[in-house]
Scaffold this motif. Structure first.
Motif, PDB file in Angstrom:
ATOM      1  N   LEU A  64     -41.758  15.378 -34.995  1.00 25.28           N
ATOM      2  CA  LEU A  64     -41.495  15.608 -33.570  1.00 25.28           C
ATOM      3  C   LEU A  64     -40.011  15.826 -33.307  1.00 25.28           C
ATOM      4  N   PRO A  65     -39.628  17.051 -32.908  1.00 24.77           N
ATOM      5  CA  PRO A  65     -38.264  17.262 -32.436  1.00 24.77           C
ATOM      6  C   PRO A  65     -38.203  17.039 -30.912  1.00 24.77           C
ATOM      7  N   GLU A  66     -37.058  17.198 -30.310  1.00 25.81           N
ATOM      8  CA  GLU A  66     -36.790  17.058 -28.869  1.00 25.81           C
ATOM      9  C   GLU A  66     -36.712  15.569 -28.482  1.00 25.81           C
ATOM     10  N   SER A  67     -35.490  15.192 -28.128  1.00 25.87           N
ATOM     11  CA  SER A  67     -35.191  13.766 -27.941  1.00 25.87           C
ATOM     12  C   SER A  67     -36.023  13.086 -26.848  1.00 25.87           C
ATOM     13  N   ASP A  68     -36.320  13.800 -25.765  1.00 25.72           N
ATOM     14  CA  ASP A  68     -37.088  13.124 -24.707  1.00 25.72           C
ATOM     15  C   ASP A  68     -38.543  12.893 -25.132  1.00 25.72           C
TER      16      ASP A  68
END
Ligand SMILES: N[C@@H](CCC(=O)N[C@@H](CS)C(=O)NCC(=O)O)C(=O)O
Length: 213
Positions: A64-68
Protein backbone atom coordinates in the motif's frame (compact mmCIF):
# COMPACT_ATOMS: atom_id res chain seq x y z
CA UNK A 1 4.88 -5.49 8.36
CA UNK A 2 7.48 -3.38 6.59
CA UNK A 3 7.43 0.36 6.07
CA UNK A 4 9.57 1.85 3.31
CA UNK A 5 10.06 5.49 4.07
CA UNK A 6 12.19 8.55 4.44
CA UNK A 7 11.74 9.88 7.94
CA UNK A 8 12.79 13.23 9.24
CA UNK A 9 10.94 16.18 10.74
CA UNK A 10 10.63 17.72 7.28
CA UNK A 11 9.04 14.63 5.69
CA UNK A 12 5.54 14.42 7.12
CA UNK A 13 4.35 11.59 4.86
CA UNK A 14 6.67 9.06 6.50
CA UNK A 15 6.93 10.81 9.88
CA UNK A 16 3.20 10.57 10.58
CA UNK A 17 3.28 6.80 10.01
CA UNK A 18 6.01 6.31 12.57
CA UNK A 19 3.91 8.33 15.04
CA UNK A 20 0.91 6.12 14.26
CA UNK A 21 2.98 2.94 14.75
CA UNK A 22 4.33 4.31 18.04
CA UNK A 23 0.79 5.19 19.17
CA UNK A 24 -0.20 1.58 18.45
CA UNK A 25 2.99 0.20 19.98
CA UNK A 26 3.13 -1.92 16.81
CA UNK A 27 6.15 -3.74 15.56
CA UNK A 28 7.02 -2.92 11.98
CA UNK A 29 10.34 -3.11 10.18
CA UNK A 30 11.33 0.35 8.98
CA UNK A 31 13.31 0.35 5.72
CA UNK A 32 14.83 3.74 4.92
CA UNK A 33 14.85 4.65 1.22
CA UNK A 34 17.67 6.94 0.13
CA UNK A 35 15.74 9.49 -1.93
CA UNK A 36 18.75 11.76 -2.45
CA UNK A 37 20.64 8.79 -3.86
CA UNK A 38 17.75 7.93 -6.20
CA UNK A 39 16.88 4.57 -4.56
CA UNK A 40 13.19 5.21 -5.29
CA UNK A 41 13.88 5.04 -9.03
CA UNK A 42 15.69 1.70 -8.95
CA UNK A 43 13.88 -1.35 -10.37
CA UNK A 44 13.73 -3.13 -7.01
CA UNK A 45 11.83 -0.22 -5.45
CA UNK A 46 9.66 0.40 -8.53
CA UNK A 47 8.55 -3.21 -8.22
CA UNK A 48 7.10 -2.25 -4.82
CA UNK A 49 5.66 1.10 -5.91
CA UNK A 50 5.66 1.90 -9.63
CA UNK A 51 5.13 5.58 -8.70
CA UNK A 52 8.64 5.57 -7.19
CA UNK A 53 7.58 7.31 -4.00
CA UNK A 54 7.65 6.65 -0.28
CA UNK A 55 6.05 5.79 2.04
CA UNK A 56 4.93 2.26 1.17
CA UNK A 57 3.59 -0.29 3.63
CA UNK A 58 3.96 -4.01 2.96
CA UNK A 59 1.78 -6.22 5.14
CA UNK A 60 2.17 -9.81 3.96
CA UNK A 61 0.86 -9.93 0.40
CA UNK A 62 -0.70 -6.45 0.65
CA UNK A 63 1.32 -3.49 -0.63
CA UNK A 64 0.00 0.00 0.00
CA UNK A 65 1.46 3.34 -1.08
CA UNK A 66 -0.03 6.80 -0.22
CA UNK A 67 0.48 7.97 3.34
CA UNK A 68 -3.14 8.76 4.18
CA UNK A 69 -4.31 5.33 3.01
CA UNK A 70 -1.54 3.75 5.10
CA UNK A 71 -2.49 5.88 8.09
CA UNK A 72 -6.10 4.77 7.80
CA UNK A 73 -5.12 1.11 7.33
CA UNK A 74 -2.86 1.18 10.39
CA UNK A 75 -5.55 2.88 12.50
CA UNK A 76 -8.00 0.14 11.50
CA UNK A 77 -5.43 -2.61 11.98
CA UNK A 78 -4.63 -1.39 15.49
CA UNK A 79 -8.01 -0.23 16.82
CA UNK A 80 -6.75 -0.37 20.42
CA UNK A 81 -4.68 2.76 19.63
CA UNK A 82 -8.02 4.59 19.31
CA UNK A 83 -6.89 6.86 16.49
CA UNK A 84 -9.88 6.23 14.23
CA UNK A 85 -13.26 6.60 15.88
CA UNK A 86 -15.38 3.45 16.09
CA UNK A 87 -13.80 1.25 13.39
CA UNK A 88 -16.39 -1.28 12.29
CA UNK A 89 -19.16 0.70 13.99
CA UNK A 90 -21.87 1.37 11.41
CA UNK A 91 -23.90 3.82 13.47
CA UNK A 92 -24.46 7.21 11.94
CA UNK A 93 -22.49 8.90 14.72
CA UNK A 94 -19.43 6.70 14.12
CA UNK A 95 -19.66 7.04 10.33
CA UNK A 96 -19.83 10.81 10.63
CA UNK A 97 -16.91 10.94 13.03
CA UNK A 98 -14.80 8.83 10.67
CA UNK A 99 -15.76 11.09 7.78
CA UNK A 100 -14.81 14.11 9.93
CA UNK A 101 -11.42 12.48 10.56
CA UNK A 102 -10.88 11.89 6.84
CA UNK A 103 -11.94 15.48 6.14
CA UNK A 104 -8.97 16.78 8.14
CA UNK A 105 -6.49 14.24 6.74
CA UNK A 106 -7.54 15.46 3.31
CA UNK A 107 -7.26 19.08 4.40
CA UNK A 108 -3.67 18.42 5.54
CA UNK A 109 -2.68 16.73 2.29
CA UNK A 110 -4.59 18.77 -0.28
CA UNK A 111 -4.83 22.27 1.20
CA UNK A 112 -2.06 22.83 3.74
CA UNK A 113 0.74 20.74 2.20
CA UNK A 114 0.50 22.08 -1.39
CA UNK A 115 0.30 25.70 -0.18
CA UNK A 116 3.26 25.14 2.16
CA UNK A 117 5.24 23.52 -0.65
CA UNK A 118 4.77 26.35 -3.08
CA UNK A 119 5.81 28.94 -0.47
CA UNK A 120 8.85 26.82 0.35
CA UNK A 121 9.79 26.42 -3.31
CA UNK A 122 9.60 30.11 -4.07
CA UNK A 123 11.20 31.39 -0.85
CA UNK A 124 13.92 28.85 -0.17
CA UNK A 125 14.19 25.74 -2.30
CA UNK A 126 14.45 26.91 -5.91
CA UNK A 127 17.55 28.57 -7.30
CA UNK A 128 17.26 32.35 -6.81
CA UNK A 129 16.62 33.06 -10.51
CA UNK A 130 13.70 30.61 -10.58
CA UNK A 131 11.90 31.99 -7.52
CA UNK A 132 8.77 34.02 -8.15
CA UNK A 133 7.66 36.39 -5.40
CA UNK A 134 4.08 36.62 -6.72
CA UNK A 135 3.66 32.84 -6.65
CA UNK A 136 5.13 32.72 -3.13
CA UNK A 137 2.75 35.43 -1.94
CA UNK A 138 -0.32 33.78 -3.48
CA UNK A 139 0.63 30.44 -1.91
CA UNK A 140 1.24 32.14 1.44
CA UNK A 141 -2.29 33.56 1.30
CA UNK A 142 -3.66 30.05 0.67
CA UNK A 143 -1.60 28.73 3.58
CA UNK A 144 -2.85 31.53 5.88
CA UNK A 145 -6.44 30.89 4.81
CA UNK A 146 -6.03 27.26 5.91
CA UNK A 147 -4.44 28.41 9.19
CA UNK A 148 -7.49 30.60 9.87
CA UNK A 149 -9.75 27.55 9.51
CA UNK A 150 -7.53 25.50 11.82
CA UNK A 151 -7.23 28.30 14.36
CA UNK A 152 -10.99 28.78 14.71
CA UNK A 153 -11.55 25.01 14.93
CA UNK A 154 -8.84 24.51 17.55
CA UNK A 155 -10.02 27.50 19.59
CA UNK A 156 -13.25 25.56 20.13
CA UNK A 157 -11.92 22.03 20.72
CA UNK A 158 -8.71 20.33 21.87
CA UNK A 159 -8.20 18.21 18.75
CA UNK A 160 -8.87 18.91 15.11
CA UNK A 161 -11.66 16.35 14.61
CA UNK A 162 -12.90 16.50 18.20
CA UNK A 163 -11.02 13.63 19.79
CA UNK A 164 -7.32 12.84 19.20
CA UNK A 165 -7.06 10.90 15.93
CA UNK A 166 -5.02 10.24 12.81
CA UNK A 167 -6.19 13.67 11.62
CA UNK A 168 -4.08 15.31 14.35
CA UNK A 169 -1.14 13.08 13.46
CA UNK A 170 -1.40 14.00 9.76
CA UNK A 171 -1.97 17.71 10.22
CA UNK A 172 0.57 18.27 13.00
CA UNK A 173 3.24 16.50 10.92
CA UNK A 174 2.70 19.03 8.11
CA UNK A 175 2.66 22.00 10.51
CA UNK A 176 5.87 20.75 12.14
CA UNK A 177 7.58 20.80 8.71
CA UNK A 178 6.15 24.23 7.82
CA UNK A 179 7.44 25.61 11.14
CA UNK A 180 10.95 24.51 10.26
CA UNK A 181 10.92 25.74 6.68
CA UNK A 182 8.65 28.73 6.17
CA UNK A 183 9.98 32.20 6.89
CA UNK A 184 8.16 34.05 9.71
CA UNK A 185 6.24 30.93 10.85
CA UNK A 186 2.84 31.67 9.29
CA UNK A 187 1.37 28.83 11.42
CA UNK A 188 2.01 30.87 14.57
CA UNK A 189 -1.50 31.27 16.02
CA UNK A 190 -2.40 30.77 19.71
CA UNK A 191 -4.81 27.84 19.38
CA UNK A 192 -2.62 26.11 16.78
CA UNK A 193 0.42 26.56 19.04
CA UNK A 194 -1.42 25.11 22.07
CA UNK A 195 -2.63 22.16 19.96
CA UNK A 196 0.89 21.49 18.64
CA UNK A 197 2.12 21.47 22.25
CA UNK A 198 -0.63 18.99 23.22
CA UNK A 199 0.07 16.69 20.28
CA UNK A 200 3.86 16.77 20.52
CA UNK A 201 3.77 16.09 24.28
CA UNK A 202 2.36 12.63 23.60
CA UNK A 203 4.85 9.79 24.26
CA UNK A 204 4.45 8.45 20.70
CA UNK A 205 5.31 11.82 19.26
CA UNK A 206 8.34 12.25 21.53
CA UNK A 207 9.57 8.76 20.67
CA UNK A 208 9.30 9.50 16.94
CA UNK A 209 10.99 12.88 17.30
CA UNK A 210 13.87 11.22 19.13
CA UNK A 211 14.46 8.95 16.13
CA UNK A 212 14.04 11.65 13.44
CA UNK A 213 16.49 14.48 12.80
N1 LIG B 1 0.74 11.53 -1.88
C1 LIG B 1 1.91 10.77 -1.49
C2 LIG B 1 3.15 11.63 -1.68
C3 LIG B 1 4.41 10.80 -1.60
C4 LIG B 1 5.64 11.62 -1.87
O1 LIG B 1 5.60 12.68 -2.53
N2 LIG B 1 6.76 11.14 -1.36
C5 LIG B 1 8.01 11.82 -1.55
C6 LIG B 1 8.75 11.92 -0.21
S1 LIG B 1 7.79 12.78 0.98
C7 LIG B 1 8.89 11.00 -2.47
O2 LIG B 1 8.91 9.80 -2.39
N3 LIG B 1 9.65 11.68 -3.33
C8 LIG B 1 10.60 11.04 -4.18
C9 LIG B 1 10.34 11.26 -5.64
O3 LIG B 1 9.28 11.82 -5.99
O4 LIG B 1 11.20 10.89 -6.42
C10 LIG B 1 1.75 10.30 -0.04
O5 LIG B 1 1.00 10.94 0.72
O6 LIG B 1 2.34 9.28 0.33
Amino acid sequence: MKLYGHVNRKSPNSFKLLVMLAEANASCEYIPVDLAGGAQRRPEFLAINSHGKVPVLVDGDFTLPESDAILWYLAETFPEAGLLPGPGDGTIAARRQRARTLQWCDFASTSVYPAYYEVYLHTASLALEKRNAAIAEAALQRFLRAMTVMESTLAAQSFIAGQYSIADVALASVIQMARIRLPGDPANHPAINAWMDRVSARPAWKKTLASAE
